[in-house]
Design an enzyme around this catalytic site. Sequence first.
Site, PDB file in Angstrom:
ATOM      1  N   LYS A 485       0.848  -1.210   0.000  1.00  0.00           N
ATOM      2  CA  LYS A 485       0.000   0.000   0.000  1.00  0.00           C
ATOM      3  C   LYS A 485       0.872   1.245   0.000  1.00  0.00           C
ATOM      4  CE  LYS A 485      -3.294  -0.911  -1.105  1.00  0.00           C
ATOM      5  NZ  LYS A 485      -3.104  -2.261  -1.477  1.00  0.00           N
ATOM      6  N   GLU A 488       2.993   1.645  -3.372  1.00  0.00           N
ATOM      7  CA  GLU A 488       2.304   1.910  -4.648  1.00  0.00           C
ATOM      8  C   GLU A 488       1.645   3.272  -4.708  1.00  0.00           C
ATOM      9  OE1 GLU A 488      -0.987  -0.608  -5.730  1.00  0.00           O
ATOM     10  OE2 GLU A 488      -1.426  -1.085  -3.668  1.00  0.00           O
ATOM     11  N   HIS A 504      19.090 -11.802  10.838  1.00  0.00           N
ATOM     12  CA  HIS A 504      19.870 -12.604   9.886  1.00  0.00           C
ATOM     13  C   HIS A 504      20.315 -11.773   8.695  1.00  0.00           C
ATOM     14  CE1 HIS A 504      19.049 -16.184  12.213  1.00  0.00           C
ATOM     15  NE2 HIS A 504      17.786 -15.787  12.294  1.00  0.00           N
TER      16      HIS A 504
HETATM   17  C1  AGP Z   1      -3.252  -3.710  -5.147  1.00  0.00           C
HETATM   18  O1  AGP Z   1      -3.319  -2.499  -4.410  1.00  0.00           O
HETATM   19  C2  AGP Z   1      -2.753  -3.509  -6.543  1.00  0.00           C
HETATM   20  N1  AGP Z   1      -3.598  -2.650  -7.260  1.00  0.00           N
HETATM   21  C3  AGP Z   1      -2.407  -4.808  -7.253  1.00  0.00           C
HETATM   22  O2  AGP Z   1      -1.395  -5.431  -6.515  1.00  0.00           O
HETATM   23  C4  AGP Z   1      -3.550  -5.834  -7.413  1.00  0.00           C
HETATM   24  O3  AGP Z   1      -3.882  -6.372  -6.168  1.00  0.00           O
HETATM   25  C5  AGP Z   1      -3.037  -6.967  -8.332  1.00  0.00           C
HETATM   26  O4  AGP Z   1      -2.733  -6.419  -9.580  1.00  0.00           O
HETATM   27  C6  AGP Z   1      -4.058  -8.101  -8.499  1.00  0.00           C
HETATM   28  O5  AGP Z   1      -5.196  -7.587  -9.139  1.00  0.00           O
HETATM   29  P1  AGP Z   1      -6.541  -8.503  -9.122  1.00  0.00           P
HETATM   30  O6  AGP Z   1      -6.907  -8.672  -7.688  1.00  0.00           O
HETATM   31  O7  AGP Z   1      -7.540  -7.729  -9.903  1.00  0.00           O
HETATM   32  O8  AGP Z   1      -6.183  -9.820  -9.762  1.00  0.00           O
END
Ligand code: AGP
Length: 608
Positions: A485, A488, A504
Amino acid sequence: MCGIVGYVGAKDCSEVLVSALRKLEYRGYDSAGIAVFENDKIRIAKEKGRLDDLQKRMDAEGVPCGHIGVGHTRWATHGVPSAVNSHPHRGGKNVTLVHNGIIENYKELKETLKDLGRTFVSETDTEVVAQLMDFNYMGDPVQAIARTLSVVEGSFALGILFADRPGELYAVRRESPLIVGVAEGESFIASDVPAIIKYTTQYYLLEHDEIAKLTFDGVSFCDLEGNSIEKELKVADWDQEAAEKGGYEHYMLKEIHEQPTAVKTTITPRISDGVPNLEECSITPERLSDINQIYIVACGTAMHAGMIGKYVIEKLCKVPVIVDIASEFRYRDPLIKEGDLVVIISQSGETADSLAAMRLAKKMGAQTLAIVNAKGSSIAREADMLIYTHAGPEIAVASTKAYMVQISVMYLLAFEMAYSKGLISEEECRRLTSELVGTSDKIEMTIGLVEPACKVFAQELTEAENLLYIGRGLDYALSMEGSLKLKEISYIHSEAYAAGELKHGTISLITEGMPVIAVATQNSLLDKTISNIKEVKARGAKVLIVCDDEAQISDDVADAVIRVPKIEECLMPMLAAVPLQLLAYYASVLRGNDVDKPRNLAKSVTVE
Ligand code: AGP
């Protein structure tokens, strides 16, 4: 989430209803319909698909012509997306209505009404309310509404027409929001301000169990006893885009606040008589009890939800769970055996890597179970078994409410599987399920409790170049989501690390003032996590602990502590996720980023 609109006035009702519904499309839907008084008779037009499909059908069959009516966009929960299941629904000769929400006791009510000779055409809980309202209608709409609400359990907003009252439109709500808009010579009902902001900015907020009556002479309000109620007129000072965010500055913040409703809407239809019931998803206890190996395959946040599932399923169900990043799973020649269960989690249901992983698993003989938010998406259509989450559309690229409902389904699955394997008693299953149901209100409470502190502590993060999120067990799984979170949407580099593994190597990264966010909600691991916190603090880290409101943590352990309500330990991620989401959100806002559309990212990655 479904969308409700209604109109009384001099304009072409069908045109107003469809136009207003278009402004609710952001809520997501799979069918739509309207009901309009035409020459004093209620005429219904409804269709599976988009509003354009409804318009096409009306253009072909004749658009209902009148000045009072209701409209609806349906996000299917009970019953597949279809014209028959779409709203408006009729009840007997007198009632036509639209509904947003979940009727929790609709099955019992339906059986009672059948015993009284009522017949049903749809699979929906909404038709049960319509039939019940008709059964209670003796000529007085308020009395019929009151009698109906006295036995209906759940969350709902209703727009109601009574066949013998062509100049009147009624509305009532319990939990699901509903507003009553007013303008010169006309009035409206709507699930949300965006639907009517084109026509008026003046509206009343309908409160629980309040009834609104709209006529060509104006609007009036009363309680279930018929006592009139004076209400405060509000004015929306939003533009259209702001209105679609419900007044929040960003979709992400709105979606964080939608989590309580999203969880309730997702889990309530999957609980019967106090225990999980996933049979509508073609998942029977027998099918679950035969499973000896589970793979959870997903990307990003969805994979992090799978990590939560791994810890809970292994602990309760004693079934080994392997969590794989979909893009890795596809190319590592997974040792799938006939009968293994491969769970694909995906908000969009279109993520290329996840879809390809599911196809590979099927080819290798695995049973596939998809947990998907987007109705009718590719992964949803191709899986052997399917559990839809009902978070409503998630607009912000950074997933929040979808994650929350994904983990809520992980818990449902774990509780049912453990029970069907005889590893927990019925009493324990009921207790855990009840605690899960209660998380909806606890998430609501947590948001209110922690948001101010998150806003403040986010200021400590905005100058940071590097952060660590640390935790043990479920807290480590949750740290992964917290770290993603932050990365991104604030573009600050961070890494989730198993707290016990720091010594480690990675602890060498700790520098003076480096923020470390320690997730410490698992009391059984608290002492060990605290000793890891002391290790990083001794090397200059600025530590924020996220823990429950009963954790014994002395003041010198951390620089800041954010506490969330204490609930069943295995469910704590559902509350501790909230401060991690809000910290990332406010760090991004403080850095002036485009929170809802972060650089380089797409909402659904439909390419490899
Ligand atoms: C999450 O905040 C992102 N936007 C991204 O990681 C997302 O969870 C991932 O691309 C999977 O998308 P989906 O759940 O639509 O398959």
